[in-house]
Design a protein around this motif. Structure first.
Motif, PDB file in Angstrom:
ATOM      1  N   VAL A   1      56.187  34.228  64.300  1.00  0.00           N
ATOM      2  CA  VAL A   1      57.317  35.142  64.173  1.00  0.00           C
ATOM      3  C   VAL A   1      58.471  34.692  65.062  1.00  0.00           C
ATOM      4  CG1 VAL A   1      58.082  37.521  64.559  1.00  0.00           C
ATOM      5  CG2 VAL A   1      55.864  37.078  63.505  1.00  0.00           C
ATOM      6  N   THR A   2      58.157  34.243  66.267  1.00  0.00           N
ATOM      7  CA  THR A   2      59.207  33.750  67.161  1.00  0.00           C
ATOM      8  C   THR A   2      59.911  32.542  66.554  1.00  0.00           C
ATOM      9  OG1 THR A   2      57.970  34.516  69.100  1.00  0.00           O
ATOM     10  CG2 THR A   2      59.691  32.894  69.471  1.00  0.00           C
TER      11      THR A   2
ATOM     12  N   THR B   1      62.130  33.659  63.657  1.00  0.00           N
ATOM     13  CA  THR B   1      63.311  34.359  64.161  1.00  0.00           C
ATOM     14  C   THR B   1      64.332  33.394  64.731  1.00  0.00           C
ATOM     15  OG1 THR B   1      61.968  36.307  64.669  1.00  0.00           O
ATOM     16  CG2 THR B   1      64.104  36.141  65.752  1.00  0.00           C
TER      17      THR B   1
ATOM     18  N   GLU C   1      56.066  43.987  69.640  1.00  0.00           N
ATOM     19  CA  GLU C   1      55.350  42.732  69.427  1.00  0.00           C
ATOM     20  C   GLU C   1      54.891  42.135  70.747  1.00  0.00           C
ATOM     21  OE1 GLU C   1      56.216  38.416  67.278  1.00  0.00           O
ATOM     22  OE2 GLU C   1      57.845  39.578  68.180  1.00  0.00           O
TER      23      GLU C   1
ATOM     24  N   SER D   1      55.694  42.565  64.783  1.00  0.00           N
ATOM     25  CA  SER D   1      55.912  41.238  64.197  1.00  0.00           C
ATOM     26  C   SER D   1      56.420  41.330  62.766  1.00  0.00           C
ATOM     27  CB  SER D   1      54.609  40.437  64.239  1.00  0.00           C
ATOM     28  OG  SER D   1      54.187  40.210  65.569  1.00  0.00           O
ATOM     29  N   PHE D   2      55.729  42.100  61.937  1.00  0.00           N
ATOM     30  CA  PHE D   2      56.146  42.212  60.544  1.00  0.00           C
ATOM     31  C   PHE D   2      57.470  42.962  60.420  1.00  0.00           C
ATOM     32  CE2 PHE D   2      51.833  40.934  59.800  1.00  0.00           C
ATOM     33  CZ  PHE D   2      51.874  40.265  58.582  1.00  0.00           C
TER      34      PHE D   2
ATOM     35  N   LEU E   1      60.173  40.429  61.334  1.00  0.00           N
ATOM     36  CA  LEU E   1      60.400  39.505  60.222  1.00  0.00           C
ATOM     37  C   LEU E   1      61.222  40.165  59.115  1.00  0.00           C
ATOM     38  CD1 LEU E   1      57.037  37.581  59.706  1.00  0.00           C
ATOM     39  CD2 LEU E   1      59.226  36.647  60.433  1.00  0.00           C
TER      40      LEU E   1
END
Length: 267
Positions: free
Chosen positions: A79-80, A83, A178, A232-233, A236
């Motif tokens: 995720v990082t 992003t 997160e 996280s989701f 995103l």
């Protein structure tokens, strides 16, 4: 980085990982070999040892919880990375509006659509929380509940539009969820190590069989996973929907102005 260097790094990574992959592949049971022995052992031992009824949660959060910690870190890194890539190409400007294709009409949302999305988003969020909370007693847990709760954010976007949705879903809150979930998971594994015990040693009260608060340390691990997956989701989703925006100083059509005016009036 040139394509040649990318191929070189790929070759080095494959050379480093290939021995481990071959060792794991050669150590696997033969095709057709029975694999029910492990499941039978878990079903026989876990109810008495951990007082939980969900054997899948017991495996994920206790028996092989250290492996789940690795998966949690992989999700955080993925995720990082996504992003950083999206923001690096798009920037972090706050003066944005909805992107619009020339000649395509913008249809205002009906009040029925807004109402249905609000109700559905609330029910989805509550259902996700319920699935996460009952992870020790029924099928579900932090992974499933976190994904369900995050999907409710999309319903908010469909019903409220961009302006209202960004007000209700600030990305710093999702990033904090997160990160805090990942930190809590690391603490659950690291504190027993500092005390001289194996990682994720279950030293908390186990509770009663089929009770909502049974499982001891598994409750904290489940909460950590739920926080991290939801954040996280959700993060995103924010980044992907930001890709539909355009700078406010870009030429706009009347339809795009009408859409933004409708959103502001409704919110």
């Amino acid at each position: 980085m040139t394509p040649r260097w990318r191929l070189l790094l790929l070759a080095l990574a494959l050379a480093a990982l290939l021995p481990a992959v071959l060792r794991v592949a050669l150590a696997m049971p033969e095709f057709g070999a029975p694999t029910a022995v492990l499941g039978q052992s878990v079903n026989a031992l876990v109810p008495e040892l951990r007082h939980v009824a969900n054997m899948v949660a017991a495996v994920n959060f206790d028996l092989r919880g250290f492996d789940t910690l690795g998966e949690e870190c992989m999700l955080l890194c993925a995720v990082t990375g996504a992003t950083v890539l999206l923001r690096g190409a798009r920037g972090e400007r706050g003066d944005v509006r909805a992107g619009h294709l020339p000649g395509r009409p913008v249809i205002p949302r009906a009040d029925a659509t807004v109402l249905v999305c609000r109700v559905a988003a609330t029910l989805t969020l509550l259902f996700g929380i319920s699935v996460a909370l009952h992870g020790m007693t029924t099928p579900g847990g932090g992974f499933q509940g976190g994904v369900i709760a995050a999907s409710g954010l999309l319903l908010l976007y469909l019903g409220e539009g961009y302006a209202g949705w960004r007000t209700l879903v600030p990305s710093p809150v999702l990033a904090a969820m997160e990160g805090s979930g990942a930190v809590l998971f690391v603490l659950c594994a690291g504190l027993p190590l500092i005390a001289g015990h194996p990682a994720l040693t279950n030293g908390l009260p186990l509770g009663e069989w089929k009770d909502l608060y049974s499982g001891g340390l598994m409750i904290a691990v489940n909460a950590a996973v739920a926080l991290s997956v939801t954040g996280s989701f959700g993060l995103l989703l924010v980044e992907f929907l930001e890709e539909t925006r355009e700078p406010a100083d870009a030429p706009a059509s009347n339809e795009a102005d009408h859409e933004d005016g409708t959103m502001r009036a409704r919110t």
